[in-house]
Write an enzyme that holds these catalytic residues in place. Sequence first.
Site, PDB file in Angstrom:
ATOM      1  N   CYS A  17       0.799  -1.229   0.000  1.00 46.50           N
ATOM      2  CA  CYS A  17       0.000   0.000   0.000  1.00 46.50           C
ATOM      3  C   CYS A  17       0.838   1.290   0.000  1.00 46.50           C
ATOM      4  CB  CYS A  17      -0.932   0.039   1.209  1.00 46.50           C
ATOM      5  SG  CYS A  17      -1.669  -1.557   1.633  1.00 46.50           S
ATOM      6  N   CYS A  20       1.580   3.697  -3.078  1.00 47.68           N
ATOM      7  CA  CYS A  20       0.614   4.688  -3.559  1.00 47.68           C
ATOM      8  C   CYS A  20       0.179   5.654  -2.463  1.00 47.68           C
ATOM      9  CB  CYS A  20      -0.643   3.998  -4.097  1.00 47.68           C
ATOM     10  SG  CYS A  20      -0.373   3.204  -5.683  1.00 47.68           S
ATOM     11  N   HIS A  21       0.002   5.136  -1.248  1.00 46.65           N
ATOM     12  CA  HIS A  21      -0.596   5.970  -0.199  1.00 46.65           C
ATOM     13  C   HIS A  21       0.427   6.649   0.705  1.00 46.65           C
ATOM     14  CE1 HIS A  21      -4.630   4.553  -1.232  1.00 46.65           C
ATOM     15  NE2 HIS A  21      -4.105   3.344  -1.352  1.00 46.65           N
ATOM     16  N   MET A  58      -7.361   1.688  -7.671  1.00 49.93           N
ATOM     17  CA  MET A  58      -7.183   0.897  -6.455  1.00 49.93           C
ATOM     18  C   MET A  58      -7.393  -0.582  -6.801  1.00 49.93           C
ATOM     19  SD  MET A  58      -6.926   0.649  -3.028  1.00 49.93           S
ATOM     20  CE  MET A  58      -7.451  -0.497  -1.741  1.00 49.93           C
ATOM     21  N   HIS A 297       5.440  11.960 -10.803  1.00 51.04           N
ATOM     22  CA  HIS A 297       5.617  10.506 -10.774  1.00 51.04           C
ATOM     23  C   HIS A 297       6.628  10.087 -11.838  1.00 51.04           C
ATOM     24  CE1 HIS A 297       4.479   6.538  -9.423  1.00 51.04           C
ATOM     25  NE2 HIS A 297       4.285   6.165 -10.660  1.00 51.04           N
ATOM     26  N   HIS A 340      -0.252   8.485 -16.569  1.00 53.15           N
ATOM     27  CA  HIS A 340       0.762   7.518 -16.132  1.00 53.15           C
ATOM     28  C   HIS A 340       1.527   7.045 -17.378  1.00 53.15           C
ATOM     29  CE1 HIS A 340       2.648   3.964 -14.392  1.00 53.15           C
ATOM     30  NE2 HIS A 340       2.331   4.438 -13.191  1.00 53.15           N
TER      31      HIS A 340
HETATM   32 FE1  DHE Z   1       6.230   1.466 -10.862  1.00 56.67          FE
HETATM   33  C1  DHE Z   1       8.411   2.961 -13.072  1.00 56.67           C
HETATM   34  C2  DHE Z   1       6.618   4.067  -8.729  1.00 56.67           C
HETATM   35  C3  DHE Z   1       3.701   0.240  -8.938  1.00 56.67           C
HETATM   36  C4  DHE Z   1       6.039  -1.288 -12.834  1.00 56.67           C
HETATM   37  N1  DHE Z   1       7.280   3.222 -10.926  1.00 56.67           N
HETATM   38  C5  DHE Z   1       8.125   3.652 -11.921  1.00 56.67           C
HETATM   39  C6  DHE Z   1       8.687   4.921 -11.547  1.00 56.67           C
HETATM   40  C7  DHE Z   1       8.188   5.224 -10.307  1.00 56.67           C
HETATM   41  C8  DHE Z   1       7.303   4.150  -9.919  1.00 56.67           C
HETATM   42  C9  DHE Z   1       8.495   6.440  -9.479  1.00 56.67           C
HETATM   43  C10 DHE Z   1       9.659   5.744 -12.371  1.00 56.67           C
HETATM   44  C11 DHE Z   1      11.059   5.278 -12.144  1.00 56.67           C
HETATM   45  C12 DHE Z   1      12.082   6.035 -12.958  1.00 56.67           C
HETATM   46  O1  DHE Z   1      11.845   6.266 -14.157  1.00 56.67           O
HETATM   47  O2  DHE Z   1      13.118   6.411 -12.398  1.00 56.67           O
HETATM   48  N2  DHE Z   1       5.285   2.065  -9.148  1.00 56.67           N
HETATM   49  C13 DHE Z   1       5.607   3.156  -8.446  1.00 56.67           C
HETATM   50  C14 DHE Z   1       4.736   3.276  -7.296  1.00 56.67           C
HETATM   51  O3  DHE Z   1       4.819   4.127  -6.381  1.00 56.67           O
HETATM   52  C15 DHE Z   1       3.654   2.303  -7.465  1.00 56.67           C
HETATM   53  C16 DHE Z   1       2.447   3.067  -7.978  1.00 56.67           C
HETATM   54  C17 DHE Z   1       3.145   1.587  -6.237  1.00 56.67           C
HETATM   55  C18 DHE Z   1       4.137   0.732  -5.499  1.00 56.67           C
HETATM   56  O4  DHE Z   1       3.773   0.204  -4.452  1.00 56.67           O
HETATM   57  O5  DHE Z   1       5.262   0.569  -5.919  1.00 56.67           O
HETATM   58  C19 DHE Z   1       4.238   1.432  -8.570  1.00 56.67           C
HETATM   59  N3  DHE Z   1       5.087  -0.229 -10.870  1.00 56.67           N
HETATM   60  C20 DHE Z   1       4.130  -0.546  -9.991  1.00 56.67           C
HETATM   61  C21 DHE Z   1       3.554  -1.847 -10.249  1.00 56.67           C
HETATM   62  O6  DHE Z   1       2.684  -2.453  -9.552  1.00 56.67           O
HETATM   63  C22 DHE Z   1       4.120  -2.315 -11.529  1.00 56.67           C
HETATM   64  C23 DHE Z   1       3.023  -2.244 -12.595  1.00 56.67           C
HETATM   65  C24 DHE Z   1       4.623  -3.746 -11.525  1.00 56.67           C
HETATM   66  C25 DHE Z   1       5.891  -3.954 -10.743  1.00 56.67           C
HETATM   67  O7  DHE Z   1       6.809  -4.541 -11.296  1.00 56.67           O
HETATM   68  O8  DHE Z   1       5.944  -3.556  -9.606  1.00 56.67           O
HETATM   69  C26 DHE Z   1       5.175  -1.237 -11.784  1.00 56.67           C
HETATM   70  N4  DHE Z   1       7.060   0.939 -12.621  1.00 56.67           N
HETATM   71  C27 DHE Z   1       6.884  -0.262 -13.240  1.00 56.67           C
HETATM   72  C28 DHE Z   1       7.686  -0.296 -14.441  1.00 56.67           C
HETATM   73  C29 DHE Z   1       8.363   0.933 -14.526  1.00 56.67           C
HETATM   74  C30 DHE Z   1       7.957   1.693 -13.368  1.00 56.67           C
HETATM   75  C31 DHE Z   1       7.746  -1.462 -15.417  1.00 56.67           C
HETATM   76  C32 DHE Z   1       9.347   1.381 -15.594  1.00 56.67           C
HETATM   77  C33 DHE Z   1       8.628   1.740 -16.839  1.00 56.67           C
HETATM   78  C34 DHE Z   1       9.568   2.155 -17.919  1.00 56.67           C
HETATM   79  O9  DHE Z   1       9.266   1.818 -19.079  1.00 56.67           O
HETATM   80  O10 DHE Z   1      10.563   2.820 -17.640  1.00 56.67           O
END
Ligand code: DHE
Length: 519
Positions: A17, A20-21, A58, A297, A340
């Site tokens: 959680c 996001c939160h 959510m 973000h 996003h």
């Molecule tokens: Fe991510 C990138 C934060 C959930 C897959 N994610 C990012 C970035 C941030 C971020 C800040 C950019 C990084 C950068 O470019 O330096 N992500 C978060 C969260 O805070 C969030 C919403 C909730 C959490 O608890 O982490 C979250 N993210 C997820 C997932 O649930 C995803 C879908 C599956 C996973 O692997 O966790 C996910 N996030 C990704 C991916 C990228 C990403 C694949 C990079 C995308 C790209 O093409 O560069």
Amino acid sequence: MTDEQYNEANKIYFERCAGCHGVLRNGATGKALTPDLTRELGFEYLQSFITYGSPAGMPNWGTSGELTPEQVDLMANYLLQDPAAPPEFGMSEMRESWVVHVPPEDRPTQQENDWDLDNLFSVTLRDAGQIALIDGTSYEIKSVLDTGYAVHISRMSASGRYLFVIGRDAKINMIDLWMAEPDTVAEIKIGSEARSIETSKMEGWEDKYAIAGAYWPPQYVIMDGETLEPLKIKSTRGMLYDEQQYHPEPRVAAILASHYRPEFIVNVKETGKILLVDYTDLKNLKTTEIEAERFLHDGGLDSTKRYFITAANARNKLVVIDTKEGKLVSIEDTGGQTPHPGRGANFVHPTLGPVWATSHLGDESVALIGTDPEGHPDNAWKIVDTFPALGGGSLFVKTHPNSKYLYVDATLNPDAETSGSIAVFDTTTLPDPETDPEFITLPIAEWAGIAEGQPRVVQGEFNKEGTEVWFSVWNGKDQESAIVVVDDKTLELKHVIKDERLVTPTGKFNVYNTKTDTY
Ligand code: DHE
């Protein structure tokens, strides 16, 4: 709650959680969940929201089976209590966690394997805490390496030699791709929660530094690019850009390396500031602080790599920074709910000229922003078109300079058919903004032929040549997942990668595209 229950709930909160939160539950992508608000909502409301989720992003933790009904009740109860603040993490803690497994002088002086490194994919195996290195031509899993918990993203050093992987537990693995058997050569933990890692890419500074951003404690750290030795930690706690009131938890979201100046571009989420951190002199650190918008973000560069376009997601805005001049260019409302983009997608629209695209978590829209101030000054840095794709819950868009297609996922959509599909737009025939373009729907999850669970399709990534696009078919931890490879010319299924080691594949990072910021 008993101590045991509280500790279990705390663990679930940090794992599921807090992203996001917020660790202190002040909200960002997700709503604020401080007790003054949650007590107002009450136990039953929370219980039902956690169980069923919402189309605005959510997850349906209960009905998806990720949390048991007892765990849902536990979490609803937990949210009525005061939040627990985790400990600080400074230089002494970082140094204690820092290990150089193979010092630079003991590493190869040239590539010692016959892998096609430029077309290698680093694939996040989220719940296994691992990455898979997969050959982009043969689809062979060359290696599976242990990394941090709920591993998040991979980024490449400018030379393409070192792969950096960061886990949600803020553990970084630095992997040397030149070794006969690529493996971790250095590791460090930079906090207790993190999401971003990047390396210096300015000419003359290639592979010199790495930087990682933490959610908790709210800070970033610049490290030696060959050993991960922590050199400089900077807290991001401070004032909101607009109200100029103190915020205790401004988390570090996306970090990108400038190609125009020896600087890192650091998104500070809650205070809404973009920091341009000059890494030429860490002792006399110069930082440009840009007032942008709150809840920054993710984001990426335009096709010239000069402009950084990033989402202030809970404010429905895109912010544009000129990385050459080091200043704010524009802040635009996307017209949609919760943009996003991932790193976004660059292409040339038939009538609007060069644009960069984002999809939205909260609705079905795709927004295009003009990126050509020279050739199309009237469109530059304005939202020039928005049109619907499959549905809400989209996380990533993708294209490639050699592709004419724009791919849009709908990963978090509550409807299984929608979250299992991809919308494809032909960018060469996009109509004028008054008309919504048609799209083709690719049934990616169906192509994967997985009988169990409710797999979600996430994050397209191209091979080096831009001829194939890979999608993750992301299922439960104990269920079968897959990677589906689509032929970009014909939009037909080319290959399905299945293997019992592919546990919860999500992000995929092609070495060449990642090191050169090609998207
Ligand atoms: Fe991510 C990138 C934060 C959930 C897959 N994610 C990012 C970035 C941030 C971020 C800040 C950019 C990084 C950068 O470019 O330096 N992500 C978060 C969260 O805070 C969030 C919403 C909730 C959490 O608890 O982490 C979250 N993210 C997820 C997932 O649930 C995803 C879908 C599956 C996973 O692997 O966790 C996910 N996030 C990704 C991916 C990228 C990403 C694949 C990079 C995308 C790209 O093409 O560069």
